[in-house]
Scaffold this motif. Structure first.
Motif, PDB file in Angstrom:
ATOM      1  N   ASN A 152       0.897  -1.107  -0.211  1.00 44.02           N
ATOM      2  CA  ASN A 152      -0.245   0.024   0.151  1.00 44.02           C
ATOM      3  C   ASN A 152       0.947   1.283   0.180  1.00 44.02           C
ATOM      4  O   ASN A 152       0.598   2.179   0.763  1.00 44.02           O
ATOM      5  CB  ASN A 152      -0.950  -0.021   1.401  1.00 44.02           C
ATOM      6  CG  ASN A 152      -2.301   0.810   0.921  1.00 44.02           C
ATOM      7  OD1 ASN A 152      -2.412   1.063  -0.385  1.00 44.02           O
ATOM      8  ND2 ASN A 152      -2.792   1.122   1.952  1.00 44.02           N
ATOM      9  N   VAL A 153       1.999   1.319  -0.949  1.00 48.01           N
ATOM     10  CA  VAL A 153       2.760   2.402  -1.119  1.00 48.01           C
ATOM     11  C   VAL A 153       2.908   2.818  -2.507  1.00 48.01           C
ATOM     12  O   VAL A 153       3.150   1.730  -3.291  1.00 48.01           O
ATOM     13  CB  VAL A 153       4.086   1.991  -0.359  1.00 48.01           C
ATOM     14  CG1 VAL A 153       5.049   2.943  -0.733  1.00 48.01           C
ATOM     15  CG2 VAL A 153       4.276   1.541   1.132  1.00 48.01           C
ATOM     16  N   GLU A 154       2.892   3.938  -2.826  1.00 42.43           N
ATOM     17  CA  GLU A 154       3.059   4.419  -4.141  1.00 42.43           C
ATOM     18  C   GLU A 154       4.525   4.350  -4.312  1.00 42.43           C
ATOM     19  O   GLU A 154       5.359   5.055  -3.627  1.00 42.43           O
ATOM     20  CB  GLU A 154       2.358   5.847  -4.281  1.00 42.43           C
ATOM     21  CG  GLU A 154       2.327   6.253  -5.538  1.00 42.43           C
ATOM     22  CD  GLU A 154       1.688   7.748  -5.906  1.00 42.43           C
ATOM     23  OE1 GLU A 154       2.215   8.697  -6.362  1.00 42.43           O
ATOM     24  OE2 GLU A 154       0.589   7.754  -5.186  1.00 42.43           O
ATOM     25  N   HIS A 155       4.981   3.934  -5.468  1.00 43.43           N
ATOM     26  CA  HIS A 155       6.522   3.906  -5.705  1.00 43.43           C
ATOM     27  C   HIS A 155       6.635   4.654  -7.040  1.00 43.43           C
ATOM     28  O   HIS A 155       5.974   4.380  -8.085  1.00 43.43           O
ATOM     29  CB  HIS A 155       6.820   2.253  -5.748  1.00 43.43           C
ATOM     30  CG  HIS A 155       8.218   2.247  -6.306  1.00 43.43           C
ATOM     31  ND1 HIS A 155       8.670   1.832  -7.691  1.00 43.43           N
ATOM     32  CD2 HIS A 155       9.389   2.292  -5.746  1.00 43.43           C
ATOM     33  CE1 HIS A 155       9.927   1.821  -7.815  1.00 43.43           C
ATOM     34  NE2 HIS A 155      10.366   1.995  -6.614  1.00 43.43           N
TER      35      HIS A 155
ATOM     36  N   ILE B 130       8.269   1.282   9.952  1.00 44.09           N
ATOM     37  CA  ILE B 130       9.191   0.602   9.216  1.00 44.09           C
ATOM     38  C   ILE B 130       9.159  -0.963   9.629  1.00 44.09           C
ATOM     39  O   ILE B 130       8.988  -1.708   8.600  1.00 44.09           O
ATOM     40  CB  ILE B 130      10.899   0.877   9.483  1.00 44.09           C
ATOM     41  CG1 ILE B 130      10.842   2.203   8.959  1.00 44.09           C
ATOM     42  CG2 ILE B 130      11.948  -0.192   9.154  1.00 44.09           C
ATOM     43  CD1 ILE B 130      12.254   3.326   9.642  1.00 44.09           C
ATOM     44  N   ARG B 131       9.137  -1.541  10.882  1.00 50.00           N
ATOM     45  CA  ARG B 131       8.937  -2.622  11.287  1.00 50.00           C
ATOM     46  C   ARG B 131       7.602  -3.346  10.721  1.00 50.00           C
ATOM     47  O   ARG B 131       7.760  -4.498  10.076  1.00 50.00           O
ATOM     48  CB  ARG B 131       8.717  -2.798  12.909  1.00 50.00           C
ATOM     49  CG  ARG B 131      10.043  -2.639  13.577  1.00 50.00           C
ATOM     50  CD  ARG B 131       9.953  -2.820  15.173  1.00 50.00           C
ATOM     51  NE  ARG B 131      11.132  -2.700  15.875  1.00 50.00           N
ATOM     52  CZ  ARG B 131      12.066  -3.499  15.826  1.00 50.00           C
ATOM     53  NH1 ARG B 131      12.060  -4.392  15.259  1.00 50.00           N
ATOM     54  NH2 ARG B 131      12.970  -2.773  16.526  1.00 50.00           N
ATOM     55  N   GLU B 132       6.624  -2.731  10.628  1.00 49.18           N
ATOM     56  CA  GLU B 132       5.188  -3.230   9.884  1.00 49.18           C
ATOM     57  C   GLU B 132       5.788  -3.466   8.704  1.00 49.18           C
ATOM     58  O   GLU B 132       5.104  -4.367   8.072  1.00 49.18           O
ATOM     59  CB  GLU B 132       4.154  -2.226  10.436  1.00 49.18           C
ATOM     60  CG  GLU B 132       2.777  -2.545   9.605  1.00 49.18           C
ATOM     61  CD  GLU B 132       2.419  -4.117  10.159  1.00 49.18           C
ATOM     62  OE1 GLU B 132       1.449  -4.574   9.506  1.00 49.18           O
ATOM     63  OE2 GLU B 132       2.885  -4.540  11.284  1.00 49.18           O
ATOM     64  N   SER B 133       6.185  -2.471   7.901  1.00 50.91           N
ATOM     65  CA  SER B 133       6.353  -2.763   6.466  1.00 50.91           C
ATOM     66  C   SER B 133       7.339  -3.882   6.104  1.00 50.91           C
ATOM     67  O   SER B 133       7.178  -4.446   5.176  1.00 50.91           O
ATOM     68  CB  SER B 133       7.128  -1.258   5.989  1.00 50.91           C
ATOM     69  OG  SER B 133       7.237  -1.424   4.604  1.00 50.91           O
TER      70      SER B 133
END
Length: 168
Positions: free
Chosen positions: A34-37, A148-151
């Motif tokens: 769920n990240v736009e890259h 960051i941990r969740e990612s």
């Protein structure tokens, strides 16, 4: 704040990095997180153990900004991630530059692999997150490290599944 994240994968180091930098994997990974890259730069030089890759990407997580951060941020949280990979060292130095308080936040680390068996690697992320803002710096660090941990947790699940479905 220093922190470490470790995970294992049933794949060789060479295969891990091949997939990690492949367009097909990245095209599927970022939406799953769920990240736009947005790729900014990709420079690949050498081959095999002489391979060196420099990559810059603009990443925008599709999540709401916590209330305590809203006064520092205009719009969505985004960041530029800079990677410098050296195959011979089996590691990648990473620097993350946020779109907010970039002069007050230092977020960097080393992403490396250790071979722990035939076709098995341990991925180790050793990160540092520092926010030099009086009164809220600790909260910002805690928020960013938890993000960051969740990612990494989601990326680990995705990557294990990817390797199982896309064997070499």
């Amino acid at each position: 704040m220093k922190y470490t994240i470790e995970d294992t994968f049933d794949v060789s180091a060479q295969r891990y990095w091949e997939v990690f930098f492949s367009e097909e994997y990245n095209a599927a990974l970022w939406p799953a997180l769920n990240v736009e890259h947005e790729p900014v730069e990709f420079d690949k030089q050498g081959e095999g153990s002489d391979l060196v890759i420099r990559r810059r990407s603009r990443l925008t997580p599709k999540r709401e900004v916590p209330g305590f951060l809203q006064k520092f941020i205009k719009g969505a949280i985004s960041y530029v991630e800079e990677n410098h990979f050296v195959a011979r060292a089996n590691k990648m130095d990473t620097n993350t530059i946020p779109s907010f308080m970039a002069d007050k936040i230092d977020n960097h680390g080393v992403y490396r692999l250790e071979e722990v068996g035939p076709n098995k690697v341990k991925r180790i992320w050793e990160g540092v997150c520092e926010c030099r803002v009086p009164l809220v710096g600790g909260r910002v660090e805690k928020f960013l490290v938890e993000e960051i941990r969740e990612s990494y947790r989601k990326a680990t699940e995705f990557t294990r599944k990817w390797h199982a479905e896309h064997p070499a």
